[in-house]
Design an enzyme around this catalytic site. Sequence first.
Site, short mmCIF file in Angstrom:
data_model
loop_
_atom_site.label_atom_id
_atom_site.label_comp_id
_atom_site.label_asym_id
_atom_site.label_seq_id
_atom_site.Cartn_x
_atom_site.Cartn_y
_atom_site.Cartn_z
CG ASP A 51 -1.26 1.53 1.73
OD1 ASP A 51 -1.47 2.22 0.51
OD2 ASP A 51 -2.25 1.57 2.77
CD GLU A 80 -3.73 7.16 0.67
OE1 GLU A 80 -4.66 7.26 0.76
OE2 GLU A 80 -2.50 6.85 2.06
CD GLU A 81 -0.58 4.83 3.63
OE1 GLU A 81 -1.44 5.47 4.41
OE2 GLU A 81 0.08 4.52 2.96
CG ASP A 140 -4.38 2.82 -1.51
OD1 ASP A 140 -4.15 2.29 -1.78
OD2 ASP A 140 -5.07 3.92 -1.30
CG HIS A 142 -1.87 0.49 7.34
ND1 HIS A 142 -2.23 1.60 7.06
CD2 HIS A 142 -2.15 0.71 5.08
CE1 HIS A 142 -2.84 2.82 6.57
NE2 HIS A 142 -2.32 2.11 5.63
#
Length: 387
Positions: free
Chosen positions: A189, A223-224, A244, A324
């Site tokens: 990711d 983005e995170e 994504d 994650h």
Amino acid sequence: MARPEIDLDYLKARLADLLNTPSPTGYTDEAVWLLCRELERLGLEYELTRRGAMRARLPGRNPKPARAIVAHVDTLGAQVKMVKDSGRLELVPIGNWSSRFAEGARATIFSEGGAYRGTILPLKASGHTFNEEVDTQPVNWAQVELRIDAVTRGRDDTLKLGVDVGDIVAIDPQPEFMDTGFIVSRHLDDKAGVATMLAALECMLREDRAPTVDTWWLFTIAEEVGLGASSVLVPDVAAMVTVDNGTTAPGQNSSEFGVTIAMADQTGPFDWHLSRKLVQLAHDHGIPHQKDVFRYYRSDSASALQSGADIRTALVTFGVDASHGYERIHESALSDLARLLIAYAESDVEIGRDAKLLTGLKGFTHQPSETLDGTASSSDPKAGEDR
């Protein structure tokens, strides 16, 4: 046109390059250099924002209403919160991830004194010392610390190394490309999404495929932390497809195989017409797919809309197990996803009025409002009208 032939070896090679280039949010410059060099090699012109978000245009048969496809190159990471009296480092996360997945991770600290290696450990890391307490200590970022692989007997020694509060910590990805087709690594990711976009681009250029309208390929760098595609769009873009990860887990409909098309995330439903179009394209092109709704998830689409962009957005994903965390995907899903991106780029424009930001009612879309027996829904404000 004929079915696109995705070069899976190219895709995996680009993914490996990306994974081996540390890029936690706030420390993405080298990944930007890597991507720009690849865009140059493919023969594409590109532009960078001040901080490094990238966009490249693949010219279409018509310029408008332009489309965009976006993925993010930044990843999770950590930052030094405090240099402890012991010389070890207290950390805070970059992005939203659990310290449970940080325990035992090898990492690099980027400091003014240079790059140092280290390991993230729970405060009670030795069973020989703490016995059962190693299993009962809480799980949170205050319960872990980074042990630096340098001679440091205390805070002053660590500071003399050049390590200090605010330094960026990149977590080792530890990628494995398996003969079974599985790819296991941290930071899939969304580096797998970036590699998939590059593979779709490479295929279109190699096979001389032209998109229907100008298509912008966007790569974002924050983005995170919720910023994403907030500053990289061009005004002509009317629709944007985000690439994504999909959350393959109990209670979800995502899969590690095929393409998962997200119908909504925590910010609400994605555009009804664009999402429906992508599902139909997958049907028409024989691309395995499923739909899902994500409850604890947001993407580049949300940041674009919240920044004021009046565009249609959708989300297409590759299924990730343990998102994650220490993630796993299957290469076939990436290939299927690249095919869907090409199908989208080559598809007809169905909402012509989207070429203009503001216009009248003529050409505005409809959504189904009749029941299966053909009667108008009572909730439809135009029930009974000739539409």
